[in-house]
Design a protein around this motif. Sequence first.
Motif, PDB file in Angstrom:
ATOM      1  N   UNK A  19       0.824  -1.208   0.000  1.00 46.21           N
ATOM      2  CA  UNK A  19       0.000   0.000   0.000  1.00 46.21           C
ATOM      3  C   UNK A  19       0.859   1.259   0.000  1.00 46.21           C
ATOM      4  N   UNK A  20       2.047   1.166   0.610  1.00 44.81           N
ATOM      5  CA  UNK A  20       2.967   2.311   0.647  1.00 44.81           C
ATOM      6  C   UNK A  20       3.836   2.400  -0.599  1.00 44.81           C
ATOM      7  N   UNK A  21       3.637   1.463  -1.524  1.00 42.26           N
ATOM      8  CA  UNK A  21       4.395   1.498  -2.771  1.00 42.26           C
ATOM      9  C   UNK A  21       5.817   0.987  -2.652  1.00 42.26           C
ATOM     10  N   UNK A  22       6.117   0.193  -1.632  1.00 38.44           N
ATOM     11  CA  UNK A  22       7.463  -0.328  -1.451  1.00 38.44           C
ATOM     12  C   UNK A  22       7.752  -1.454  -2.440  1.00 38.44           C
ATOM     13  N   UNK A  23       8.991  -1.579  -2.838  1.00 44.94           N
ATOM     14  CA  UNK A  23       9.416  -2.663  -3.715  1.00 44.94           C
ATOM     15  C   UNK A  23       9.470  -3.963  -2.914  1.00 44.94           C
ATOM     16  N   UNK A  24       9.381  -5.100  -3.620  1.00 41.51           N
ATOM     17  CA  UNK A  24       9.448  -6.392  -2.948  1.00 41.51           C
ATOM     18  C   UNK A  24      10.730  -6.525  -2.129  1.00 41.51           C
ATOM     19  N   UNK A  25      11.844  -6.040  -2.687  1.00 40.93           N
ATOM     20  CA  UNK A  25      13.128  -6.169  -2.003  1.00 40.93           C
ATOM     21  C   UNK A  25      13.127  -5.414  -0.673  1.00 40.93           C
ATOM     22  N   UNK A  26      12.493  -4.245  -0.646  1.00 43.60           N
ATOM     23  CA  UNK A  26      12.448  -3.452   0.591  1.00 43.60           C
ATOM     24  C   UNK A  26      11.546  -4.124   1.623  1.00 43.60           C
ATOM     25  N   UNK A  27      10.410  -4.664   1.166  1.00 39.13           N
ATOM     26  CA  UNK A  27       9.523  -5.378   2.091  1.00 39.13           C
ATOM     27  C   UNK A  27      10.258  -6.589   2.666  1.00 39.13           C
ATOM     28  N   UNK A  28      10.972  -7.303   1.806  1.00 35.76           N
ATOM     29  CA  UNK A  28      11.721  -8.476   2.248  1.00 35.76           C
ATOM     30  C   UNK A  28      12.787  -8.091   3.269  1.00 35.76           C
ATOM     31  N   UNK A  29      13.469  -6.965   3.037  1.00 37.42           N
ATOM     32  CA  UNK A  29      14.513  -6.509   3.968  1.00 37.42           C
ATOM     33  C   UNK A  29      13.915  -6.210   5.333  1.00 37.42           C
ATOM     34  N   UNK A  30      12.757  -5.573   5.345  1.00 35.72           N
ATOM     35  CA  UNK A  30      12.131  -5.221   6.614  1.00 35.72           C
ATOM     36  C   UNK A  30      11.660  -6.449   7.386  1.00 35.72           C
ATOM     37  N   UNK A  31      11.315  -7.518   6.651  1.00 39.95           N
ATOM     38  CA  UNK A  31      10.850  -8.744   7.305  1.00 39.95           C
ATOM     39  C   UNK A  31      11.981  -9.743   7.518  1.00 39.95           C
ATOM     40  N   UNK A  32      13.175  -9.395   7.013  1.00 36.59           N
ATOM     41  CA  UNK A  32      14.311 -10.319   7.077  1.00 36.59           C
ATOM     42  C   UNK A  32      13.971 -11.628   6.385  1.00 36.59           C
ATOM     43  N   UNK A  33      13.410 -11.488   5.199  1.00 41.02           N
ATOM     44  CA  UNK A  33      13.018 -12.634   4.375  1.00 41.02           C
ATOM     45  C   UNK A  33      13.663 -12.487   2.998  1.00 41.02           C
ATOM     46  N   UNK A  34      13.834 -13.608   2.262  1.00 36.77           N
ATOM     47  CA  UNK A  34      14.326 -13.509   0.880  1.00 36.77           C
ATOM     48  C   UNK A  34      13.314 -12.765   0.009  1.00 36.77           C
ATOM     49  N   UNK A  35      13.804 -12.005  -0.942  1.00 39.12           N
ATOM     50  CA  UNK A  35      12.912 -11.290  -1.854  1.00 39.12           C
ATOM     51  C   UNK A  35      12.017 -12.261  -2.614  1.00 39.12           C
ATOM     52  N   UNK A  36      12.561 -13.427  -2.963  1.00 38.31           N
ATOM     53  CA  UNK A  36      11.777 -14.423  -3.703  1.00 38.31           C
ATOM     54  C   UNK A  36      10.554 -14.878  -2.906  1.00 38.31           C
ATOM     55  N   UNK A  37      10.674 -14.914  -1.580  1.00 37.47           N
ATOM     56  CA  UNK A  37       9.536 -15.307  -0.744  1.00 37.47           C
ATOM     57  C   UNK A  37       8.407 -14.290  -0.865  1.00 37.47           C
ATOM     58  N   UNK A  38       8.751 -13.025  -0.840  1.00 32.93           N
ATOM     59  CA  UNK A  38       7.734 -11.969  -0.953  1.00 32.93           C
ATOM     60  C   UNK A  38       7.130 -11.962  -2.348  1.00 32.93           C
ATOM     61  N   UNK A  39       7.985 -12.100  -3.357  1.00 31.01           N
ATOM     62  CA  UNK A  39       7.495 -12.128  -4.744  1.00 31.01           C
ATOM     63  C   UNK A  39       6.503 -13.265  -4.942  1.00 31.01           C
ATOM     64  N   UNK A  40       6.865 -14.453  -4.456  1.00 31.26           N
ATOM     65  CA  UNK A  40       5.991 -15.617  -4.604  1.00 31.26           C
ATOM     66  C   UNK A  40       4.685 -15.426  -3.845  1.00 31.26           C
ATOM     67  N   UNK A  41       4.770 -14.896  -2.637  1.00 33.11           N
ATOM     68  CA  UNK A  41       3.581 -14.683  -1.813  1.00 33.11           C
ATOM     69  C   UNK A  41       2.595 -13.729  -2.486  1.00 33.11           C
ATOM     70  N   UNK A  42       3.098 -12.622  -3.002  1.00 33.14           N
ATOM     71  CA  UNK A  42       2.221 -11.619  -3.610  1.00 33.14           C
ATOM     72  C   UNK A  42       1.656 -12.124  -4.938  1.00 33.14           C
TER      73      UNK A  42
END
Length: 251
Positions: A19-42
């Motif tokens: 909703x804040x327009x963050x990139x997957x990589x930034x969301x992943x960094x904040x959650x301490x998760x791989x970017x691929x995990x966020x990409x797959x989830x979304x």
Amino acid sequence: MPGGRLTQSERQQIAVGLADGLAYAEIARRLDRPTSTITREVTRNGGPTGYRADLAHRATQQRTHRRKQATPQGSQASPQPYGRDAAAVRDYQEALTTVFMTSGLPKMMARVLGCLYTTDTGSLTAAELAQRLAVSPASISKAITFLEGLALVRRERNDGRRERYIVDDDLWYQSMIRSARANDEFIETARQGVGVLGHGTPAATRLENAARFLDFVSEGLIRAAEQGREVLYTRTGTTPGGTAAPRSERA
């Protein structure tokens, strides 16, 4: 790297990040998760504009429940060749499927392609695909027709009447050529528009520029595909550092 399934709280944070327009990589960094995990989830749960944390969490629970029902208690997963970890292979196949989806393939087509690419033979029958993906034969047939139209799979009939669907090295070359040639129709139509709209007018200039750009890119892609075709058939070995190297670079 953190493991385990995403929690409901993490999914809510993903929704806030989107909703804040963050990139997957930034969301992943904040959650301490791989970017691929966020990409797959979304990608699995409505995309960046349709993602809902509660719905995504419920869908994951339902998938887990169906998977448990499909595997009777006390049964063991089929042994994997080369000593592979079955769970790791399944997770990787899902990750590969997500990559295909983010590149533009519909979900079912991406699942079929991911399934084929993670087999050592690179080929499966419709029945085998339907069993592995737990879908109907009709879904497989539709997906194969779509992928075949993009030159991403090919089919061949064995000694019997059963067809096998195959991914092999040359399909990447054929797909690249097809992609380059797909621009030809637009290039021709754009240049026809120049004559209709009048040379030098803003609209005609825009079309002419687009046609010249795509023509240049298409020619470059075809040349690169022709020159690089042999790479598809170059056997690789392992360097002392553990990375793959072309056969021509090995001693």
